[in-house]
Structures are given as C-alpha cells and as structure tokens.
Scaffold this active site. Sequence first.
Site, PDB file in Angstrom:
ATOM      1  N   GLU A  29       1.423  -1.820   0.016  1.00  0.00           N
ATOM      2  CA  GLU A  29       0.576   0.041   0.084  1.00  0.00           C
ATOM      3  C   GLU A  29       0.587   1.299   0.120  1.00  0.00           C
ATOM      4  O   GLU A  29       1.776   1.401   1.008  1.00  0.00           O
ATOM      5  CB  GLU A  29      -0.922  -0.265   1.126  1.00  0.00           C
ATOM      6  CG  GLU A  29      -1.675  -1.126   1.314  1.00  0.00           C
ATOM      7  CD  GLU A  29      -2.511  -1.661   2.674  1.00  0.00           C
ATOM      8  OE1 GLU A  29      -2.358  -1.162   3.438  1.00  0.00           O
ATOM      9  OE2 GLU A  29      -2.724  -3.073   2.568  1.00  0.00           O
ATOM     10  N   SER A  59      -5.498  -4.518   0.358  1.00  0.00           N
ATOM     11  CA  SER A  59      -6.019  -5.987   0.733  1.00  0.00           C
ATOM     12  C   SER A  59      -4.682  -7.318   1.127  1.00  0.00           C
ATOM     13  O   SER A  59      -4.145  -6.655   0.640  1.00  0.00           O
ATOM     14  CB  SER A  59      -6.770  -6.907  -0.421  1.00  0.00           C
ATOM     15  OG  SER A  59      -6.406  -7.654  -0.566  1.00  0.00           O
ATOM     16  N   GLU A  60      -4.764  -6.514   2.293  1.00  0.00           N
ATOM     17  CA  GLU A  60      -3.246  -7.131   3.159  1.00  0.00           C
ATOM     18  C   GLU A  60      -3.132  -9.079   2.448  1.00  0.00           C
ATOM     19  O   GLU A  60      -2.460  -9.679   2.509  1.00  0.00           O
ATOM     20  CB  GLU A  60      -3.144  -7.073   4.791  1.00  0.00           C
ATOM     21  CG  GLU A  60      -2.856  -6.047   5.261  1.00  0.00           C
ATOM     22  CD  GLU A  60      -4.006  -4.949   4.622  1.00  0.00           C
ATOM     23  OE1 GLU A  60      -4.998  -5.314   5.237  1.00  0.00           O
ATOM     24  OE2 GLU A  60      -3.658  -3.724   5.193  1.00  0.00           O
ATOM     25  N   PHE A  83       1.334  -1.186   8.197  1.00  0.00           N
ATOM     26  CA  PHE A  83       1.925  -1.472   9.530  1.00  0.00           C
ATOM     27  C   PHE A  83       1.543  -2.608  10.200  1.00  0.00           C
ATOM     28  O   PHE A  83       0.885  -3.055   9.507  1.00  0.00           O
ATOM     29  CB  PHE A  83       1.060  -0.654  10.525  1.00  0.00           C
ATOM     30  CG  PHE A  83       0.865   0.679  10.282  1.00  0.00           C
ATOM     31  CD1 PHE A  83       2.176   1.745  11.135  1.00  0.00           C
ATOM     32  CD2 PHE A  83       0.517   1.777   9.732  1.00  0.00           C
ATOM     33  CE1 PHE A  83       2.196   2.701  11.712  1.00  0.00           C
ATOM     34  CE2 PHE A  83       0.791   3.436   9.586  1.00  0.00           C
ATOM     35  CZ  PHE A  83       1.692   3.477  10.083  1.00  0.00           C
ATOM     36  N   ALA A  84       2.499  -2.995  10.621  1.00  0.00           N
ATOM     37  CA  ALA A  84       2.595  -4.845  11.444  1.00  0.00           C
ATOM     38  C   ALA A  84       1.014  -5.155  11.492  1.00  0.00           C
ATOM     39  O   ALA A  84       0.188  -6.142  11.568  1.00  0.00           O
ATOM     40  CB  ALA A  84       3.208  -4.723  12.639  1.00  0.00           C
ATOM     41  N   ASP A  85       0.512  -3.980  12.078  1.00  0.00           N
ATOM     42  CA  ASP A  85      -1.383  -3.469  13.281  1.00  0.00           C
ATOM     43  C   ASP A  85      -2.311  -4.648  12.355  1.00  0.00           C
ATOM     44  O   ASP A  85      -2.997  -4.646  11.597  1.00  0.00           O
ATOM     45  CB  ASP A  85      -1.607  -2.769  13.394  1.00  0.00           C
ATOM     46  CG  ASP A  85      -0.611  -2.224  14.587  1.00  0.00           C
ATOM     47  OD1 ASP A  85      -1.195  -1.623  16.124  1.00  0.00           O
ATOM     48  OD2 ASP A  85       0.532  -1.177  13.751  1.00  0.00           O
ATOM     49  N   TYR A  86      -1.582  -4.099  10.847  1.00  0.00           N
ATOM     50  CA  TYR A  86      -2.225  -5.073   9.247  1.00  0.00           C
ATOM     51  C   TYR A  86      -2.314  -5.858   9.367  1.00  0.00           C
ATOM     52  O   TYR A  86      -2.838  -6.458   7.743  1.00  0.00           O
ATOM     53  CB  TYR A  86      -2.472  -3.473   8.782  1.00  0.00           C
ATOM     54  CG  TYR A  86      -2.994  -2.379   8.871  1.00  0.00           C
ATOM     55  CD1 TYR A  86      -3.643  -1.527   9.820  1.00  0.00           C
ATOM     56  CD2 TYR A  86      -2.100  -0.831   8.146  1.00  0.00           C
ATOM     57  CE1 TYR A  86      -3.462  -0.197   9.888  1.00  0.00           C
ATOM     58  CE2 TYR A  86      -1.948   0.897   7.764  1.00  0.00           C
ATOM     59  CZ  TYR A  86      -2.644   0.387   9.427  1.00  0.00           C
ATOM     60  OH  TYR A  86      -3.162   1.922   9.815  1.00  0.00           O
ATOM     61  N   PRO A  89      -5.586  -9.441   8.146  1.00  0.00           N
ATOM     62  CA  PRO A  89      -6.208 -10.108   7.556  1.00  0.00           C
ATOM     63  C   PRO A  89      -5.474 -10.972   6.379  1.00  0.00           C
ATOM     64  O   PRO A  89      -6.501 -11.840   5.468  1.00  0.00           O
ATOM     65  CB  PRO A  89      -6.183  -8.591   6.572  1.00  0.00           C
ATOM     66  CG  PRO A  89      -6.618  -7.609   7.535  1.00  0.00           C
ATOM     67  CD  PRO A  89      -5.318  -8.348   8.509  1.00  0.00           C
ATOM     68  N   HIS A 129      -1.889   0.872  15.497  1.00  0.00           N
ATOM     69  CA  HIS A 129      -0.130   1.566  14.650  1.00  0.00           C
ATOM     70  C   HIS A 129       1.137   1.261  15.780  1.00  0.00           C
ATOM     71  O   HIS A 129       1.470   1.624  15.803  1.00  0.00           O
ATOM     72  CB  HIS A 129      -0.702   2.424  13.863  1.00  0.00           C
ATOM     73  CG  HIS A 129      -1.550   3.108  13.269  1.00  0.00           C
ATOM     74  ND1 HIS A 129      -2.609   3.595  13.988  1.00  0.00           N
ATOM     75  CD2 HIS A 129      -1.972   3.130  12.349  1.00  0.00           C
ATOM     76  CE1 HIS A 129      -3.554   3.643  12.919  1.00  0.00           C
ATOM     77  NE2 HIS A 129      -3.012   3.217  11.759  1.00  0.00           N
TER      78      HIS A 129
END
Lengths: 337, 410
Positions: A29, A59-60, A83-86, A89, A129
């Site tokens: 992204e 769309s991870e 971000f690792a937080d994403y 998915p 984040h």
Amino acid sequence: MARMTMIEAVRSAMDVSMERDDNVVVFGEDVGYFGGVFRCTQGLQAKYGKTRCFDAPISESGIVGTAIGMAAYGLKPCVEIQFADYMYPAYDQITQEAARIRYRSNGDFTCPIVLRMPTGGGIFGGQTHSQSPEALFTHVCGLKVVVPSNPYDAKGLLISAIEDPDPVMFLEPKRLYNGPFDGHHDRPVTPWSKHELGEVPEGHYAIPIGKAEIRRQGSAVTVVAYGTMVHVALAAVEETGIDAEVIDLRSLLPLDLDTILQSVMKTGRCVVVHEATLTSGFGGEVAALVQEHCFYHLEAPIVRVAGWDTPYPHAQEWDYFPGPGRVGRALAEVMEA
Amino acid sequence: MTEFPQLSLHVPEPAVRPGGQPDFSNVDIAKAGSVPRPEVDAAPETIRDLAYSIIRVLNRDGDAVGPWAGSLSDAELLTGLRHMMKLRAFDARMLMAQRQGKTSFYMQHLGEEAVACAFRKALKKGDMNFPTYRQAGLLIADDYPMVEMMNQIFSNERDPLRGRQLPIMYSSKEHGFFTISGNLATQYVQAVGWAMASAIKNDTKIAAAWIGDGSTAESDFHSALVFASTYKAPVILNIVNNQWAISTFQGIARGGSGTFAARGLGFGIPALRVDGNDYLAVHAVSHWAAERARRNLGPTLIEYVTYRVGAHSTSDDPSAYRPKTESEAWPLGDPVLRLKKHLILKGAWSEERHVQAEAEILDEVIQAQKQAEVHGTLHAGGKPSVRDIFEGVYAEMPPHIRRQRQKAGY
C-alpha cells in the site's frame, strides 16, 4: 561507507537486491509512486519501473496471497505491510499457506517471500499502529522472524531475508527508523548519523539470519532483547551501573540459543525484555529455554519486562512502553535476589 | 410507537429438504446453442448477459449446436470421454479403498467430471492451475500417473508428499497443478499473483484459479477479483457451482446476487456461465477465456453450473440434508452419458466400444492400485519415515527442529 537512517538502510537493501536480481519485486500500500508512508521504497519505482515496484489495493490478504503466487512462479517478492497491525487479514495466507507450501508439497513448490512491516509503538499510534505481533509469527513453523535494531543490521538482514529460500517476517521497529531511541521520550533522539551502527556499506552484504549479537559485554546479568528494547536496555544498564551483558537477538526464529545460554551460564541471571504484551509473548519462550538449559546456573528467577497485557493505549503511551526505568528496576530485582 | 414493523432476519432455504420432491424448476436453463459467442476482445460491458445465461453446446438429442460448438475434433472428444470415464472409475475404486480402511479420507467428482477434464485441454504446458480438492480431472486429463495419485492417497512409502498431506491434496508443478491446501479460497488470489508474475516477466504462460460456490463467500475471493481486475492479470477465475457446500445449499453463499458469475461484473471482469456437465461447452468457454488471457486482455470469470452427485467427502451423508433423488432430477444430466451420446450420434463411438472401454479403464485403475498397494496403504505395509515429519519445514533444518527430531529418536 555511508551514513544511513534505518529507513535509508532498508531502502538500500531493496535497491541492491533489485539491482542484482530481476526477480525481486516490491509492492504494497502506497509503496509505488509515493514511496511508502515511511518512505522506505522511495525512488524504487522511478529506478526499476512500475512492474517491479507498485501500489497495491488495500487488501493485505491480497498482497500476501499474490506474493505467494508470484513466489510459486519464481519471483522473490518483498512486500510491505503498511503497519504490522494490518497484517491480520493476511494471517491465513501467512500461517497456512506461505509457511507450509514447501512442507506440504515436499519441496515441489516453495515460498521465498519477505513481509516487511513497521512494528512497535512510541509514535502515538494507538492500538492499531503500535503492535508487536512477533510471537504470532514465532509460533508458526515454517516462518523466519527477524527484528533488526539498527541500520547496519537492517540492511544486511533484509538482504539475507530477500535471498532466503523461505518466507521471512521482517519487523522494523518504527521508533528506530530515525535514531537509536532508548525510551527517554522527553529527550531528543541521537540521529543515526552520530551512531556507529548508522555507518552502512553502500553495496551488497549479508548478515546471517539466526545469529544474535552481544551489544555490551558484562558479567552480572544477561539481558535478552531485540528491536527498540536493545537501546532501552543499554540505557537502563548505563543508568543503573549494573554490569549487564546485553544480547540483541536480531532473529527470533531461528533463535541463536547458544549465545543466550553461554551468557546466562556466565552471569547466572537473566532478564528478558520486549515491547509486546507479556502473556504468551516471546519472552516466555526465552525464559523457558533458559531455565531448561541453565537451571543449575541460575542464581535468581528469570524476570520478564514487557508491554502490559492491555491494548496499546494512545494518551498513556509512555506508561505502557517498557522504558529504561522499568528495565532498570528489573535489573535491580534480579541482582537482589 | 414507530411507523415501521418489527425487523426480521431472512435465512435462505433450499427449495426442498429430505423427504420432499426434488424441484429444479427455478433453474433457468438456456436452450443449447442459443447463447452468442462474442469475440474475445469484446468490451466486458457489452457481454454482461453472459453472466446470467448458461452456455450450452450439446442439446437433448446429443447434437453439438450453436456458435460455441466445434472447438474439438472427434479424436479429442474420444480422449475427453476416456478421461472422464477414468476419473469416475478411479473415484469408485478409491471410495471403496477408503471404506476398506486403506486411507482415511476421500473426495469424489461424480457428476462434475467434465469441468476439470475439459478445462485442462484449454491450457498449455507451463500454465498453472491453483486447484481445489475437486479438480483431480486436471491431473487425469494431463496423464499424470494414477499410481502416483494413489501413493499419495494411501500415504505409503512412495507418497510424493511423504505422508504430510491429507489424501487427494496432490501437488505437481510439472503438470501445472499447484499444491492443494485444504484451506479454502486462499489459492484463488495466489493464482492471480502467479499470473501477475508471468506478466511482469513478459512470459506467455497463464494461470487458472479454482473455487467452489460456497467458498466464494471468503474474502480471498474478493481480493482475487480486485487484484485480477486492477492489474489485468492473465488468469481464468473458475467457480465450480455444484449446488452444495457440504450441507449448505448455494443460496447461502450467493446472497442476493442473481448468479455467482455476476459477481465478476462489478469488477469489470467478463463473466460467463456455462453448462458444467457439457464437455464441449466447458472446453469452448475455457478456450475462449484462455485466449483472452494469452492476448493480454486480462482475466475472465467462469461459473460452471453442475451438480455434486456424491457426498462432499467420505465424512458426510447427503441424505441428511437433501432428497436422495435430487441428483436424478438435476436437469443438466450426466456429463459422461451426454458426451457418449454425442459421439455415438456422430458415428465415432458405440455402446459396445463404450462397454469395452469401461472394462479396459477399470483394469488400468486396478493395475495402478495393485502397484501402489505394494508400497503400502495407510495402516499397512510401507509408510513414510518419522524423519519425514521434521524434514522440509525449511530449506535448511534449523537447530531447534534438529533437536526435536533427535528427541523423537530419528
């Protein structure tokens, strides 16, 4: 040699890898034209063209799923999860696909991909984040997990990760992008240009995955840390005056167990530090291994310093972050025991 | 007080449940030969109707009719018939082997043989399928050795996957067959990635993604369509609508959309619906989609309308959730019988030759099974080593796995 921030070092690793191998592609992204929200891929699209460095839909699972397919074809995708937080998915694609393709197909297909992801807190990112999900990766057989703590390592390890025949989760502590942050958030951070580990060769070099580095020799207690916490631990050691040995794991899976055990057998004491939440965190694994192998050398219970078992708060960030004060108290505690 | 009534939740139900009379009158079936065949470079928005119709070539009499007819010679059709018969015989033997305890699990293709068998013939060597667990026809139609498939099913000492995978989760890069996961829908987006890679490298190969009607509800299906349409990847996106996802009828996954094919329209992807029990129609449509991909025109979505005659797997009993006679009422018939009828009508085949071919094929399958069983079955004879548990997790075995292998005594 050049002076580089961790952002520049990571970018240089991708640049060198793309230059050497046409099969290396970079996407994620905002990584194409703009160069990524942290600017890690800046200039790569202009240099290598938009079929080798491009923007991806938000769309991870799609980013990781397509990377797996590209790897099956023969490319070496190095993708960015913003971000690792994403990454959640994509967790199905990571754990049940990337990690197992070699095994389940008996090597008929393989999955040489790298997932770069900015990790950890310290930038007022709140719960979405700031996370450190490394233990969710180390629990998965078939993955490798790397967390660099400085520009020199970041470049050498990322080059190794891209050249690795298996999937590598590459967690970049975002608070270290611009300097060796030691947890003293009220003071300006020394820039990497003034730190010896900000000195980075411009060309190709590789640091092997699975080797820890001793950042400070000491005899009183072993501190096992990685990422941002390496610098926090070094600050705590300095401030308490306790002669600790500080180990920077660099790679969690595979783990350089020998370096840890040799140190603990020498010091007889061990503190494990990470920013991720405590319960079932990677520190639990380190503590278990240390007691399993060094029980009769231990003179004090192993202490873990970690993020609290709560979501990462926004306003109370510095009460959550395990800073040098908390690490220092843990050091004192194991020395008193 | 409110002017609105109380809300209520809509939970779709199939038309009939066990004990009821099967009824497919709601399935709108186009007449064979009636659906036009556009040029492969037709603008997607001009062919949206194809997502709501059913492309059919074989009519009730067994004639091949309309603009989609003629993509295969008689010799090719005879080969296709043999592939479908072989898959059916293979399934019957392996189902029996499962009941005899020679393997833990099996999944058959009964009624759906035309889909993968005909599709395979639209691909070339080097193209890659990302299959689900019900596309063994891709291997059979590419002449992958049956004995290798059986070695895998029996998890014996010759199992190419060393006992690590569930039965029927084959892998063969050489035959363009990506390792089956057993997880659902994940392979759909991977196929798009593979196709993107082929385009990135300016190659000429294309990919095919496979999914069932039920799994289109997974988010990976939507990710795949986003990526495929964004990058115009050279990929064929196949949906096998066999009406049932274990016990769940297709209306649960389809929601309010008219057809599964119609899901492609919102992405600007040409979407076609085809009679999945018509070997000629499946081939013609797959070939059309493959040509689009090869000409760099991008992805095509195909829904194969078919019917799962057997159970989902050896672990469920369909009579618990649908009428026993439902498959007989299925209006698109049996793919093997339909192709057989066509070939007999053309004078290229006969009842006698069919009976003879059945016997030959059965013998071929039995011989393969004998060969495989020499090397063991799940609970008897040769099996993979315990050492194989630890090998191949990584290219190079890391120290912690080596320690565990030693602890296990190997």
